[in-house]
Enzyme design. Structure first.
Site, PDB file in Angstrom:
ATOM      1  N   CYS A  75      26.510 -12.680  58.605  1.00  0.00           N
ATOM      2  CA  CYS A  75      25.104 -13.092  58.530  1.00  0.00           C
ATOM      3  C   CYS A  75      24.592 -12.701  57.144  1.00  0.00           C
ATOM      4  O   CYS A  75      24.508 -11.507  56.827  1.00  0.00           O
ATOM      5  CB  CYS A  75      24.298 -12.397  59.618  1.00  0.00           C
ATOM      6  SG  CYS A  75      22.544 -12.824  59.581  1.00  0.00           S
ATOM      7  N   CYS A 252      18.934 -19.215  56.431  1.00  0.00           N
ATOM      8  CA  CYS A 252      20.298 -18.854  56.818  1.00  0.00           C
ATOM      9  C   CYS A 252      21.075 -18.598  55.531  1.00  0.00           C
ATOM     10  O   CYS A 252      21.282 -19.535  54.741  1.00  0.00           O
ATOM     11  CB  CYS A 252      20.935 -19.990  57.621  1.00  0.00           C
ATOM     12  SG  CYS A 252      22.648 -19.691  58.094  1.00  0.00           S
TER      13      CYS A 252
HETATM   14  N1  LIG Z   1      24.194 -17.984  63.612  1.00  0.00           N
HETATM   15  C1  LIG Z   1      25.288 -17.642  62.696  1.00  0.00           C
HETATM   16  C2  LIG Z   1      25.208 -16.156  62.313  1.00  0.00           C
HETATM   17  C3  LIG Z   1      23.943 -15.819  61.529  1.00  0.00           C
HETATM   18  C4  LIG Z   1      23.953 -16.503  60.189  1.00  0.00           C
HETATM   19  C5  LIG Z   1      22.626 -16.520  59.443  1.00  0.00           C
HETATM   20  N2  LIG Z   1      21.494 -15.888  60.087  1.00  0.00           N
HETATM   21  C6  LIG Z   1      22.789 -16.045  58.020  1.00  0.00           C
HETATM   22  O1  LIG Z   1      21.814 -15.541  57.428  1.00  0.00           O
HETATM   23  O2  LIG Z   1      23.901 -16.226  57.481  1.00  0.00           O
HETATM   24  C7  LIG Z   1      26.637 -17.920  63.369  1.00  0.00           C
HETATM   25  O3  LIG Z   1      26.695 -17.944  64.600  1.00  0.00           O
HETATM   26  O4  LIG Z   1      27.611 -18.096  62.615  1.00  0.00           O
END
Ligand SMILES: N[C@H](CCC[C@H](N)C(=O)O)C(=O)O
Length: 312
Positions: A75, A252
């Site tokens: 993340c 993200c």
């Molecule tokens: N939902 C993503 C993880 C969080 C990614 C995101 N919040 C970031 O800042 O990279 C997954 O299941 O791969």
């Protein structure tokens, strides 16, 4: 059981963070879902447990769980918040201007260089996000009945999904977690049905919830996928994201990296980009050493205690 937590966010992508350096807290998916519930819980896109480091001299291990209770490898916004959690509490050392630390993650170690404000609190961090993974089998993405690999695609990870709205082309990249990036170059080429709220075909009116949910669970993605919708403009790449295990988020980090890499690979941008998300901008560099480096803020909203009912 009463637990102390801190609520942090990276451009509005928000997390419940818990100091678990004792390494004893094991939250069930139900307990994570309850903590992330925006009506009956604290409310967040995910939970981050701050655990003891894996690597020698590293600052700690970031255990990241999506709001739906599913574990994720990495993340980007979360790891900046992870660094802030450690620096602001004096757990990770900092100089008067900032410093460096390494965060361990399920996707591997992530070196972080950070700056601090006048009060010594982490303001901004640059994370070495590692090398993008472009081999479709490793994203992973594969064949499916209504998914085809276009002939002569700029690179091997492109896929055309025959969605209920229109055939959409996705560039598939992993940053330790899977991403499917759809560039919308010509809004007028898409049906109005994709823009229910406005005839003004801007990314802001795209029905991300509907299309994102369809692609997230598409059989072409055996581990599901995060889904980005992007438009490469002259000064920035505008992007919205439907996150695996969360739904649409305001930002993200890994998605911004994947989108910047895909934009560069497909000739829509260079190797340094500003990715403009609903929550704000991230600066992404795809350096000559092959590593992607992401720079952005991290902030703490509040802290408190929460009761987890283990009696159930
Ligand atoms: N939902 C993503 C993880 C969080 C990614 C995101 N919040 C970031 O800042 O990279 C997954 O299941 O791969």
């Amino acid at each position: 059981m009463e637990i102390e937590f801190a609520k942090l966010h990276g451009l509005g992508n928000d997390f419940v963070m818990i100091d678990d350096r004792a390494g004893e807290l094991a939250l069930s998916p139900d307990e994570v879902r309850a903590l992330c519930d925006r009506h009956f819980g604290i409310g967040a896109d995910g939970v981050i447990l701050v655990r003891p480091p894996v690597g020698e001299g590293h600052a700690g291990y970031m255990h990241y769980v999506n709001a739906d209770g599913t574990l994720a490898q990495m993340c980007g916004n979360g790891v900046r918040c992870f660094a802030k959690f450690l620096v602001d509490r004096g757990i990770a050392p900092s100089g008067p201007e900032g410093g460096e630390l390494v965060a361990d993650t399920l996707a591997g170690p992530r070196p972080i260089a950070f700056t601090v404000d006048g009060e010594g609190l982490l303001a901004e961090a640059t994370v070495d996000m590692g090398e993008p993974v472009l081999d479709p089998a490793a994203v992973p993405v594969g064949a499916a009945p209504d998914a085809t690999s276009p002939e002569g695609a700029p690179y091997v990870g492109e896929l055309v999904l025959d969605t209920p709205w229109a055939p959409l082309t996705f560039c598939c990249v992993s940053m330790g977690n899977p991403h499917a990036v759809c560039f919308i170059d010509d809004f007028d080429a898409l049906p109005d049905a994709l823009f229910p709220d406005s005839l003004d075909k801007r990314l802001a009116t795209l029905d991300v919830d509907a299309v994102g949910a369809f692609v997230e669970a598409h059989p072409a993605f055996p581990e599901k996928t995060n889904v980005e919708f992007a438009h490469a403009g002259d000064d920035a790449i505008a992007m919205r994201v439907f996150e695996r295990g969360c739904g649409e988020t305001l930002a993200c980090g890994t998605g911004a990296c994947a989108t910047a890499v895909a934009a560069s690979l497909t000739g829509r941008a260079g190797r340094t980009s500003t990715v403009r998300l609903r929550g704000g901008d991230l600066r992404i560099r795809w350096d000559d050493d092959g590593h992607v480096r992401m720079t952005g803020p991290a902030a703490q909203s509040f802290s408190g205690t929460v009761t987890i009912d283990r009696a159930r």
